[in-house]
Design an enzyme around this catalytic site. Structure first.
Site, short mmCIF file in Angstrom:
data_model
loop_
_atom_site.label_atom_id
_atom_site.label_comp_id
_atom_site.label_asym_id
_atom_site.label_seq_id
_atom_site.Cartn_x
_atom_site.Cartn_y
_atom_site.Cartn_z
N ARG A 33 5.97 11.71 -7.67
CA ARG A 33 4.65 11.61 -7.06
C ARG A 33 3.59 12.03 -8.08
NH1 ARG A 33 6.93 8.91 -4.08
NH2 ARG A 33 7.12 8.99 -1.81
N HIS A 83 4.01 1.98 -10.10
CA HIS A 83 4.84 2.44 -8.98
C HIS A 83 5.89 1.40 -8.61
CE1 HIS A 83 4.73 5.46 -5.42
NE2 HIS A 83 5.97 4.99 -5.60
N GLU A 107 -3.34 5.83 -5.74
CA GLU A 107 -2.82 4.51 -6.02
C GLU A 107 -3.39 3.48 -5.05
OE1 GLU A 107 1.48 6.20 -7.70
OE2 GLU A 107 1.36 5.33 -5.69
#
Length: 316
Positions: free
Chosen positions: A236, A283, A264
């Site tokens: 994270r 990601h 994000e």
């Protein structure tokens, strides 16, 4: 049952099938749902599946038929758990759907750093090899992983997979976690975080983000790293103080490779986007087709178990 998938695109951009959900009722799949569309799209739902669309108390109040919220991810901070529980709405998540995929990405980032693949690929295509005097050339120091020490912060399913791969590369493995681990595999040792940071050539983060771990990697902990160490984050973004990391990177004290950022998509002024010595991917560590299929299969099974009165992976 009315089933609404609020933001299905990241899980299934078109290469998987939603058909398994049809056995439970009528399905409506939205690729993306803006915040102000959530209530109108959910108000008649018995079952909601969400990845990042936030299910607030207000949303729950406007969904009188709602019985079940399935989060198509491991993290569940997108759901107001108190509101859901007060209405006896079951909330589930999907744990451990792709630890191998994330571990694979960790080593893709490590190998990118150690072998500088993209740098040399680009140079060859620009003609530098054709114009070279010798049969080979290097634009950056290359590094063998054998004998290097990797520090793994967090030793759950993903951390264990990373350790297994590291051992295959003949690396030394140090792990740390919330409590001291014993009965570890051969050549894996536990150390406190402060010791791990001083000893590791590569540090890979695999712990959850919570009040204890928020900005776990900050100016103080970065100062403990060896000069030239590589920091990898596929967990994270909030685990890292991004301003502090950007400063260290721009001072050429270390390197970083991250698949996650604190926000994000990131703001254009995120300091890491313009920092030196960093590789950033959007990601995607979780997103192999195999991991996404496994995630969808588990999400479908979660619904089936709920409808049979035996909910599994319930988080509230």
């Amino acid at each position: 049952m009315n089933i609404v998938v609020l933001d299905g695109y990241t899980l299934n951009p078109g290469d998987l099938s939603w058909d398994a959900l049809s056995q439970f009722g009528d399905i409506e799949v939205f690729e993306h749902t803006e915040h102000d569309q959530i209530i109108s799209r959910s108000r008649d739902a018995d079952i909601i599946l969400t990845n990042k669309a936030v299910i607030t108390n207000k949303v729950i109040e406007h969904c009188p038929k709602l019985k079940y919220i399935g989060v198509t991810a491991t993290g569940t901070n997108v759901v107001d758990m108190t509101a859901a529980s007060s209405r006896n709405i079951v909330v589930t998540n999907v744990p451990a759907y792709g630890p191998d995929a994330v571990a694979q990405m960790v080593f893709a980032l490590i190998l990118q750093h150690s072998q500088q693949v993209s740098l040399h690929d680009e140079a060859v295509k620009q003609g530098q090899w054709s114009n070279a005097r010798d049969f080979c050339f290097t634009l950056s120091p290359l590094m063998s992983l054998k004998g290097k020490t990797i520090g793994i912060v967090g030793y759950g399913d993903i951390g264990q997979q990373v350790a297994t791969l590291a051992l295959a590369f003949n690396m030394n493995v140090i792990i740390t976690s919330g409590s001291k681990k014993t009965n570890l595999p051969l050549n894996v040792s536990w150390q406190p975080l402060e010791v791990l940071l001083t000893q590791a050539d590569i540090v890979s983060l695999h712990c959850p983000l919570n009040e204890t771990t928020d900005k776990l990697i900050n100016s103080q902990s970065l100062g403990l790293l060896k000069p030239g160490a590589l920091l990898v984050n596929t967990a994270r973004g909030g685990l890292i103080d991004e301003d502090a990391l950007a400063l260290a990177l721009n001072q050429h004290k270390l390197f970083a490779a991250v698949d996650v950022l604190s926000t994000e998509p990131p703001a254009k002024d995120n300091p890491l986007l313009s920092a030196n010595n960093i590789v950033i991917t959007p990601h995607i560590a979780w997103a192999t087709i195999e991991a996404r299929q496994n995630l969808l299969t588990i999400a479908v099974n979660n619904i089936e178990q709920f409808l049979q009165g035996k909910p599994c992976h319930q988080v509230n």
